[in-house]
Write a protein that holds these residues in place. Structure first.
Motif, PDB file in Angstrom:
ATOM      1  N   GLN A 167       0.834  -1.286   0.046  1.00  9.88           N
ATOM      2  CA  GLN A 167      -0.087   0.037   0.011  1.00  9.88           C
ATOM      3  C   GLN A 167       0.843   1.226  -0.018  1.00  9.88           C
ATOM      4  O   GLN A 167       0.192   2.179  -0.752  1.00  9.88           O
ATOM      5  N   ASP A 168       1.958   1.333   0.734  1.00 11.46           N
ATOM      6  CA  ASP A 168       2.947   2.423   0.617  1.00 11.46           C
ATOM      7  C   ASP A 168       3.399   2.386  -0.717  1.00 11.46           C
ATOM      8  O   ASP A 168       3.708   3.692  -1.188  1.00 11.46           O
ATOM      9  N   ILE A 169       4.118   1.496  -1.445  1.00 11.96           N
ATOM     10  CA  ILE A 169       4.672   1.322  -2.693  1.00 11.96           C
ATOM     11  C   ILE A 169       3.423   2.047  -3.708  1.00 11.96           C
ATOM     12  O   ILE A 169       3.874   2.975  -4.404  1.00 11.96           O
ATOM     13  N   GLU A 170       2.378   1.563  -3.646  1.00 14.64           N
ATOM     14  CA  GLU A 170       1.236   2.163  -4.710  1.00 14.64           C
ATOM     15  C   GLU A 170       0.870   3.737  -4.342  1.00 14.64           C
ATOM     16  O   GLU A 170       0.806   4.497  -5.436  1.00 14.64           O
ATOM     17  N   LYS A 171       1.045   4.105  -3.098  1.00 15.73           N
ATOM     18  CA  LYS A 171       0.964   5.568  -2.589  1.00 15.73           C
ATOM     19  C   LYS A 171       1.856   6.445  -3.382  1.00 15.73           C
ATOM     20  O   LYS A 171       1.683   7.607  -3.722  1.00 15.73           O
ATOM     21  N   VAL A 172       3.207   5.991  -2.989  1.00 14.79           N
ATOM     22  CA  VAL A 172       4.326   6.663  -3.646  1.00 14.79           C
ATOM     23  C   VAL A 172       4.295   6.664  -5.231  1.00 14.79           C
ATOM     24  O   VAL A 172       4.363   7.638  -5.840  1.00 14.79           O
TER      25      VAL A 172
END
Length: 419
Positions: A167-172
């Motif tokens: 989820q953090d990767i997609e947000k970035v």
């Protein structure tokens, strides 16, 4: 997990090591002949000075805002880089040096918390070398590149960005510019701009078949890496260069063939030395010269020529001799040449060379001669033994703002004076 250690504003940081009075002040480093900006401190970036911008375009701003200028001091930067990489190697299982100021490192088998581990790496490098670094840690090398950029942008990360949750990767990726992704490049950037695709997440959401058809295997590799799938191998040993080039712009246009001949011979000798340093030999030599493209009031010429060696070689004698022959073929009188260069190609490992029964050159004798010349130049200083064609006065670039070689020359060591 992979990590990337990226030195912050590396050339400017190297200059500040021995000029602590410049902390917090704008600093820029200039290219060969003090032509363009190749490094900027954060303060210089804030003034709007662009990477690659010609000095004459920002000269007034430099004077008004008291920006400190440095000519590129590659002897200093190379030595500081070796110290940074040596410290990194002592802290991680394996490293892959990517450039003078970047290195990947392998974290497979290292336990959590990896963000604390990364911050410890950054603090140790800063303590041992004085160079500030940003650490990015992620499941793939491409994502680690992105993470290191985030570590630079956000001080609250304390020098390390650990990007591993989906989820953090997609947000970035949803906000990260596609043009800034490792492997996209300018050509594909224009393609995607025309399609309205500007973020990394938009790229990842494209069909796999489309990416493969339009960008090939390299593009598909980047697409997979952004989704956390390892596709770019970790190389512990640096790959041999497939081309070696030495080129320079001149402070003033040169019309004389004799002057060009000496300079080109020097460039060819430098190429040959680099070739031997990586244990290789070459088959082809390219020599090029061209006029000043910024002088629209003068006739323009771009000349280049290629020559093939009868046998692959790393001999300075052979490479310089053939390069001079090419120069004589491409030189045209009546023109002022602003830049010249030599490129070696068709490079192969010297250990794989297959000799010819009819080779007129005594290869073993020439190899011993080159080894002796390299050893003397390493021991007593660069250029102590040269070919006569190079002359006794080596080519000097225009470097009016050159700092001392603090760490590589005894005569230029810093001196502390007692009050």
């Amino acid at each position: 997990m992979y990590g990337l250690c990226d030195c912050n504003n590396f050339f400017a940081s190297c200059e500040r090591l021995f000029r602590p009075d410049l902390e917090g002040k704008p600093v820029i480093v200039l290219s060969n002949n003090d032509g363009c900006v190749i490094a900027r401190s954060n303060e210089a970036k804030a003034l709007g000075i662009g990477m690659g911008q010609p000095l004459y375009q920002v000269q007034r701003l430099v004077e008004q805002r008291h920006v400190t200028l440095f000519s590129a001091n590659f002897a200093l930067y190379g030595d500081i880089s070796r110290r940074v990489m040596a410290t990194l190697r002592a802290l991680v299982p394996n490293t892959e040096v990517y450039s003078i100021d970047e290195a990947f490192f392998d974290l497979h088998g290292i336990g959590e918390p990896l963000d604390d581990y990364g911050r410890q790496i950054g603090r140790t490098i800063r303590r041992n070398t004085g160079i500030p670094v940003s650490i990015g840690i992620a499941p793939t090398k491409t994502l680690a590149k992105i993470a290191s950029k985030l570590a630079k942008q956000y001080p609250k990360l304390d020098g390390c960005c650990y990007m591993h949750r989906r989820q953090d990767i997609e947000k970035v990726l949803a906000t990260f510019p596609l043009r800034d992704i490792w492997g996209i490049g300018r050509r594909y950037g224009k393609l995607f701009d025309g399609m309205g695709i500007r973020t990394a997440l938009q790229f990842v959401q494209l069909p796999q078949e489309w990416v493969h058809a339009r960008m090939g295997v390299a593009g598909l590799r980047t697409w997979n890496e952004l989704q956390g799938v390892e596709c770019i191998a970790f190389e512990q040993m640096p790959a041999r260069k497939q081309q070696i080039t030495v080129s320079r712009s001149f402070p003033k246009e040169i019309e004389s063939l004799a002057k060009l001949d000496r300079i080109v011979a020097e460039f060819a000798a430098a190429c040959a030395e680099k070739l031997r340093r990586q244990g290789s030999a070459c088959r082809e030599i390219i020599c090029f010269i061209y006029t000043n493209r910024h002088r629209e009031d003068q006739p323009q010429r771009y000349e280049s020529g290629l020559a093939t060696l009868a046998e692959p070689s790393a001999s300075t004698i052979e490479i310089v001799k053939l390069t001079r022959t090419v120069l004589q073929q491409i030189y045209r009188s009546g023109f002022g040449y602003k830049k010249a260069g030599v490129t070696l190609s068709e490079i192969l490992p010297a250990s794989q060379m297959q000799g010819s029964l009819f080779d007129p050159v005594d290869r073993q004798k020439q190899q011993r001669l080159m080894e002796t010349m390299d050893r003397v130049n390493r021991t007593y200083g660069k250029g102590k033994i040269v070919l006569a064609a190079q002359g006794t006065h080596p080519f000097r670039m225009n470097r009016e703002h050159l700092s001392p070689r603090y760490t590589t020359e005894w005569d230029e060591l810093p001196v502390v004076k007692a009050e």
